[in-house]
Design an enzyme around this catalytic site. Structure first.
Site, PDB file in Angstrom:
ATOM      1  N   HIS A 121       0.840  -1.210   0.000  1.00 53.05           N
ATOM      2  CA  HIS A 121       0.000   0.000   0.000  1.00 53.05           C
ATOM      3  C   HIS A 121       0.867   1.249   0.000  1.00 53.05           C
ATOM      4  O   HIS A 121       1.958   1.268   0.564  1.00 53.05           O
ATOM      5  CB  HIS A 121      -0.975  -0.006   1.173  1.00 53.05           C
ATOM      6  CG  HIS A 121      -0.342   0.153   2.530  1.00 53.05           C
ATOM      7  ND1 HIS A 121      -0.145   1.388   3.126  1.00 53.05           N
ATOM      8  CD2 HIS A 121       0.114  -0.761   3.415  1.00 53.05           C
ATOM      9  CE1 HIS A 121       0.405   1.223   4.309  1.00 53.05           C
ATOM     10  NE2 HIS A 121       0.578  -0.074   4.515  1.00 53.05           N
ATOM     11  N   ASP A 133       6.532   1.854   6.305  1.00 56.76           N
ATOM     12  CA  ASP A 133       5.161   1.338   6.284  1.00 56.76           C
ATOM     13  C   ASP A 133       4.298   2.228   5.392  1.00 56.76           C
ATOM     14  O   ASP A 133       3.745   3.214   5.850  1.00 56.76           O
ATOM     15  CB  ASP A 133       4.585   1.304   7.702  1.00 56.76           C
ATOM     16  CG  ASP A 133       3.148   0.810   7.726  1.00 56.76           C
ATOM     17  OD1 ASP A 133       2.753   0.073   6.808  1.00 56.76           O
ATOM     18  OD2 ASP A 133       2.415   1.195   8.659  1.00 56.76           O
ATOM     19  N   GLU A 165      -5.219   1.569   3.003  1.00 61.18           N
ATOM     20  CA  GLU A 165      -4.936   0.431   3.882  1.00 61.18           C
ATOM     21  C   GLU A 165      -4.975   0.850   5.344  1.00 61.18           C
ATOM     22  O   GLU A 165      -5.521   0.145   6.197  1.00 61.18           O
ATOM     23  CB  GLU A 165      -3.569  -0.168   3.530  1.00 61.18           C
ATOM     24  CG  GLU A 165      -3.279  -1.528   4.186  1.00 61.18           C
ATOM     25  CD  GLU A 165      -2.598  -1.420   5.553  1.00 61.18           C
ATOM     26  OE1 GLU A 165      -2.408  -2.453   6.201  1.00 61.18           O
ATOM     27  OE2 GLU A 165      -2.249  -0.288   5.976  1.00 61.18           O
ATOM     28  N   GLU A 166      -4.405   2.007   5.632  1.00 62.57           N
ATOM     29  CA  GLU A 166      -4.319   2.449   7.023  1.00 62.57           C
ATOM     30  C   GLU A 166      -5.678   2.811   7.603  1.00 62.57           C
ATOM     31  O   GLU A 166      -5.871   2.747   8.821  1.00 62.57           O
ATOM     32  CB  GLU A 166      -3.370   3.651   7.135  1.00 62.57           C
ATOM     33  CG  GLU A 166      -1.928   3.379   6.706  1.00 62.57           C
ATOM     34  CD  GLU A 166      -1.196   2.438   7.640  1.00 62.57           C
ATOM     35  OE1 GLU A 166      -1.809   1.929   8.603  1.00 62.57           O
ATOM     36  OE2 GLU A 166       0.005   2.196   7.419  1.00 62.57           O
ATOM     37  N   GLU A 192       4.920  -5.793   3.645  1.00 66.97           N
ATOM     38  CA  GLU A 192       4.424  -4.903   4.688  1.00 66.97           C
ATOM     39  C   GLU A 192       5.520  -4.544   5.687  1.00 66.97           C
ATOM     40  O   GLU A 192       6.667  -4.986   5.560  1.00 66.97           O
ATOM     41  CB  GLU A 192       3.256  -5.561   5.430  1.00 66.97           C
ATOM     42  CG  GLU A 192       1.889  -5.058   4.989  1.00 66.97           C
ATOM     43  CD  GLU A 192       1.603  -3.639   5.462  1.00 66.97           C
ATOM     44  OE1 GLU A 192       2.478  -3.019   6.115  1.00 66.97           O
ATOM     45  OE2 GLU A 192       0.498  -3.143   5.190  1.00 66.97           O
ATOM     46  N   HIS A 264       4.261   3.942  12.777  1.00 65.76           N
ATOM     47  CA  HIS A 264       3.141   4.890  12.808  1.00 65.76           C
ATOM     48  C   HIS A 264       3.483   6.175  13.569  1.00 65.76           C
ATOM     49  O   HIS A 264       2.638   6.734  14.281  1.00 65.76           O
ATOM     50  CB  HIS A 264       1.894   4.235  13.417  1.00 65.76           C
ATOM     51  CG  HIS A 264       1.200   3.302  12.465  1.00 65.76           C
ATOM     52  ND1 HIS A 264       0.018   2.654  12.782  1.00 65.76           N
ATOM     53  CD2 HIS A 264       1.505   2.904  11.203  1.00 65.76           C
ATOM     54  CE1 HIS A 264      -0.366   1.907  11.761  1.00 65.76           C
ATOM     55  NE2 HIS A 264       0.526   2.042  10.787  1.00 65.76           N
TER      56      HIS A 264
END
Length: 345
Positions: A121, A133, A165-166, A192, A264
């Protein structure tokens, strides 16, 4: 009798703690044959520029997507943007997540027929730029496309750079539910990250898994364990594989898992990304997709138990044989226990 038990215990400890001693392989010299991690990261720097968060349906993501389309065109490939307003019901609470997603899709090999799906993604969370990520997956997929562009492929390779995706796996969900390309997919590799460094780990598959495990056996520096995959199935975590997976689909899900403190956050940056991790993931993806795309689907319907040995060897065996060995080990342990005498018991 205690010696066989000690040997079994030692073997178990080796298998279960090997990952702690594993580092990604050293970075190859510039210009050496194989997956080019430096070129992949340089391309990623051009894509995530400026280095900023780019969540789904944002102006920042529009910039990243434009850079992505330019880099794909520079590889001599034609990409399409599959846009849709997607909604996905939550599996945990009574709610539905919706958003405007723009998947990027391109392919190579035969124009029609069975296909291998290579996915990652390109959106990020709002808190950070998502360099690993899932910038690592995006960069590996583009370099993989460059490596395979002149290969003779028996099966088409479809590249999916999913969006949203997130938020709720929205882009992959839309692709799985409504994109006709998904009908031809026989095998899936997802790339990923849940960190910014460490080896690229094969942590999820499908059942039966024989075709996926046979393909993964082509990897030079494997990091995988079927117990890890069994545990992952019990956890509430999810990736695009969650919505792309279906019965009969061969699945290999790979991620870098170390550096969780950067996950994140604004620290998911180029400064935190380990180039060795990018190279390791690229080497694995090239070996797996090369094996899948160069031959028809094997159609092997059995489940294998597998593990790497210190990232140098990869072994697998039918699940029934593993259970037989486990039962024999239990019998040996019980016999040793019984022979120890009533007082010791």
């Amino acid at each position: 009798m205690l010696k066989p038990l000690a040997l079994l215990a030692a073997l178990f400890l080796v298998l279960m703690t090997a990952g702690a001693a594993v580092e990604p392989p050293p970075l190859r010299a510039a210009g050496a044959p194989g997956f080019d991690a430096r070129a992949a990261q340089a391309r990623l720097r051009a894509i995530i520029n400026p280095q900023a968060a780019h969540p789904v349906d944002s102006t920042a993501e529009d910039i990243v997507r434009a850079h992505l389309m330019r880099e794909i065109a520079a590889l001599g490939l034609h990409a399409e943007i599959h846009e849709a307003f997607a909604c996905r019901p939550s599996q945990r609470v009574a709610s539905i997540e919706c958003g405007q997603v723009r998947n990027i899709v391109f392919s190579m090999g035969p124009d029609h027929g069975p296909a291998v799906l290579a996915a990652g993604h390109y959106d990020s969370v709002q808190a950070g730029p998502g360099v690993t990520d899932d910038g690592i997956g995006v960069s590996v997929l583009l370099e993989l496309a460059r490596e395979l562009s002149h290969a003779r492929l028996a099966r088409r390779v479809i590249f999916l750079l999913s969006d949203g995706e997130e938020l709720a796996l929205l882009g992959a969900y839309e692709f799985a539910q409504h994109d006709p390309l998904m009908h031809d997919v026989e095998a899936l590799i997802e790339l990923e990250a849940r960190g910014t460094r460490g080896p690229a780990v094969f942590f999820e598959s499908n059942q039966p898994n024989a075709d996926a495990v046979r393909a993964y056996a082509n990897v030079a520096r494997p990091v995988a364990n079927s117990i890890m995959a069994d545990i992952y199935r019990l956890l509430p975590n999810s990736t695009d594989v969650t919505v792309l997976k279906r019965p009969g689909l061969d699945v290999i899900n790979i991620a870098v898992l170390e550096g969780l403190e950067n996950y994140h956050t604004p620290q998911d940056s180029f400064a935190a990304q380990d180039l060795r991790s990018l190279q390791h993931m690229g080497d694995e993806a090239l070996a797996i997709v090369g094996a899948w795309a160069s031959a028809p689907d094997r159609g092997e319907q059995q489940t294998l138990v597998y593990t790497d040995i210190l990232s140098r060897f990869f072994i697998s065996t039918p699940a029934w044989l593993a259970f037989a060995v486990l039962a024999l080990s239990m019998l040996i342990a019980f016999f040793a226990f019984w022979r120890s005498g009533a007082e010791s018991r």
